[in-house]
Design a protein around this motif. Structure first.
Motif, PDB file in Angstrom:
ATOM      1  N   ILE A 163     -98.854  -3.411 -13.703  1.00  0.00           N
ATOM      2  CA  ILE A 163     -99.119  -3.347 -15.146  1.00  0.00           C
ATOM      3  C   ILE A 163     -97.944  -3.938 -15.926  1.00  0.00           C
ATOM      4  O   ILE A 163     -98.129  -4.742 -16.848  1.00  0.00           O
ATOM      5  CB  ILE A 163     -99.384  -1.890 -15.572  1.00  0.00           C
ATOM      6  N   LYS A 164     -96.744  -3.552 -15.547  1.00  0.00           N
ATOM      7  CA  LYS A 164     -95.545  -4.065 -16.219  1.00  0.00           C
ATOM      8  C   LYS A 164     -95.428  -5.581 -16.050  1.00  0.00           C
ATOM      9  O   LYS A 164     -95.125  -6.292 -17.019  1.00  0.00           O
ATOM     10  CB  LYS A 164     -94.320  -3.349 -15.645  1.00  0.00           C
ATOM     11  N   ALA A 165     -95.665  -6.071 -14.843  1.00  0.00           N
ATOM     12  CA  ALA A 165     -95.559  -7.508 -14.589  1.00  0.00           C
ATOM     13  C   ALA A 165     -96.581  -8.290 -15.403  1.00  0.00           C
ATOM     14  O   ALA A 165     -96.282  -9.378 -15.923  1.00  0.00           O
ATOM     15  CB  ALA A 165     -95.740  -7.782 -13.096  1.00  0.00           C
ATOM     16  N   ASP A 166     -97.781  -7.746 -15.532  1.00  0.00           N
ATOM     17  CA  ASP A 166     -98.828  -8.424 -16.288  1.00  0.00           C
ATOM     18  C   ASP A 166     -98.459  -8.527 -17.762  1.00  0.00           C
ATOM     19  O   ASP A 166     -98.631  -9.587 -18.385  1.00  0.00           O
ATOM     20  CB  ASP A 166    -100.143  -7.663 -16.126  1.00  0.00           C
ATOM     21  N   ILE A 167     -97.924  -7.441 -18.322  1.00  0.00           N
ATOM     22  CA  ILE A 167     -97.506  -7.475 -19.730  1.00  0.00           C
ATOM     23  C   ILE A 167     -96.381  -8.485 -19.921  1.00  0.00           C
ATOM     24  O   ILE A 167     -96.392  -9.284 -20.872  1.00  0.00           O
ATOM     25  CB  ILE A 167     -97.085  -6.070 -20.193  1.00  0.00           C
ATOM     26  N   ASN A 168     -95.413  -8.485 -19.020  1.00  0.00           N
ATOM     27  CA  ASN A 168     -94.263  -9.381 -19.152  1.00  0.00           C
ATOM     28  C   ASN A 168     -94.640 -10.844 -18.965  1.00  0.00           C
ATOM     29  O   ASN A 168     -93.978 -11.731 -19.516  1.00  0.00           O
ATOM     30  CB  ASN A 168     -93.179  -8.986 -18.155  1.00  0.00           C
ATOM     31  N   GLU A 169     -95.703 -11.092 -18.230  1.00  0.00           N
ATOM     32  CA  GLU A 169     -96.151 -12.469 -18.034  1.00  0.00           C
ATOM     33  C   GLU A 169     -96.778 -13.025 -19.308  1.00  0.00           C
ATOM     34  O   GLU A 169     -96.696 -14.220 -19.590  1.00  0.00           O
ATOM     35  CB  GLU A 169     -97.153 -12.532 -16.883  1.00  0.00           C
ATOM     36  N   ARG A 170     -97.378 -12.143 -20.109  1.00  0.00           N
ATOM     37  CA  ARG A 170     -98.136 -12.593 -21.286  1.00  0.00           C
ATOM     38  C   ARG A 170     -97.406 -12.405 -22.612  1.00  0.00           C
ATOM     39  O   ARG A 170     -97.850 -12.925 -23.633  1.00  0.00           O
ATOM     40  CB  ARG A 170     -99.471 -11.843 -21.342  1.00  0.00           C
TER      41      ARG A 170
END
Length: 268
Positions: A163-170
């Motif tokens: 979840i954290k990685a997905d937010i940081n990617e976008r």
């Protein structure tokens, strides 16, 4: 900086010191020369007994009482052996120029949080941080970062990482170096208590940023918190003038019912 969140006596004293510092500054000649009369009177109202009765977000006793009710409810989560994580979401798109902070609409931020964490058990408190040395074309006077500190529970470490990685990617961070989303496992009960105190802290900090390459070389954090005072303290606190603590609370999943119980317990 001392970890004041480990010491409840010093933590509560910090809340009340902010109120006395603000009241003293507002009544000073320095403040009268820099800020208009309506702002000074409005802030004195929200710091007063009347402001407390209306659950003012800038009144220390309101935050202290909410923290007590929040810890009571969160303790039910920790005794159930659920995994609990601290979460901070601080993307660039929810920052604004300092002079626009008082009129900033928090609805897009809270709606974004609820969409990003949909399906999770989450409870959080919106915070404001002053970054006086962050400058861009549209932020020539520094900026106020509207962000959220909260807790997620009931997910695995792998799910939280994804979840954290997905937010940081976008989503872009405030400046190069840190990420827009942070999380950490709160292993012990005292870690949960200290994080809850951090969530409910007064919005009175300003942050000095370091060049990320220099910070890594010196083993420093990318931002250095400092307690604001005088006009900077008034600017941060006045951004929340007129808001009740309920306006700063955001939740998803089981966090919604938790927040409901907290608000019912805190009604005057």
């Amino acid at each position: 900086m001392e970890n004041i969140y480990q010491n409840p006596i010093k933590y509560y004293a910090m809340h009340r010191r902010v109120k006395s510092d603000l009241e003293r500054y507002i009544q000073s000649g320095w403040c009268r020369n820099r800020f208009d009369e309506s702002l000074r009177l409005e802030m004195l109202y929200w710091l007063s007994e009347d402001g407390m009765q209306r659950q003012s977000a800038v009144h220390p006793e309101v935050r202290i009482n909410l923290l007590g009710d929040l810890l009571t409810e969160i303790s039910r989560v920790t005794v159930s052996n659920e995994r609990v994580y601290s979460v901070t979401l601080c993307p660039l798109e929810f920052a604004c120029p300092t002079h626009k902070a008082r009129s900033y609409d928090l609805a897009p931020l809270t709606q974004w949080i609820q969409a990003e964490l949909l399906g999770l058990n989450f409870v959080g408190i919106v915070d404001a941080g002053l970054y006086p040395d962050l400058k861009a074309v549209s932020y020539a006077l520094g900026l106020v970062s509207w962000h959220v500190h909260g807790m997620v529970w009931g997910v695995s470490a792998a799910e939280m990482k994804a979840i954290k990685a997905d937010i940081n990617e976008r989503h872009s961070p405030l400046f190069e170096g840190p990420k827009a989303a942070h999380s950490a496992r709160l292993v012990e009960a005292h870690n949960v208590v200290e994080w809850a105190r951090y969530m409910a802290k007064p919005s009175t900090f300003k942050y000095r940023t370091e060049d990320h390459k220099r910070a890594r070389r010196l083993d420093q954090k990318w931002q250095r918190p400092e307690r604001a005072s005088g006009g900077e303290l008034l600017k941060i606190c006045s951004a929340q003038a007129g808001l009740a603590m309920a306006d700063l609370l955001v939740a998803t999943g089981k966090g919604r019912s938790l927040i409901g119980r907290v608000l019912r317990a805190g009604r005057p």
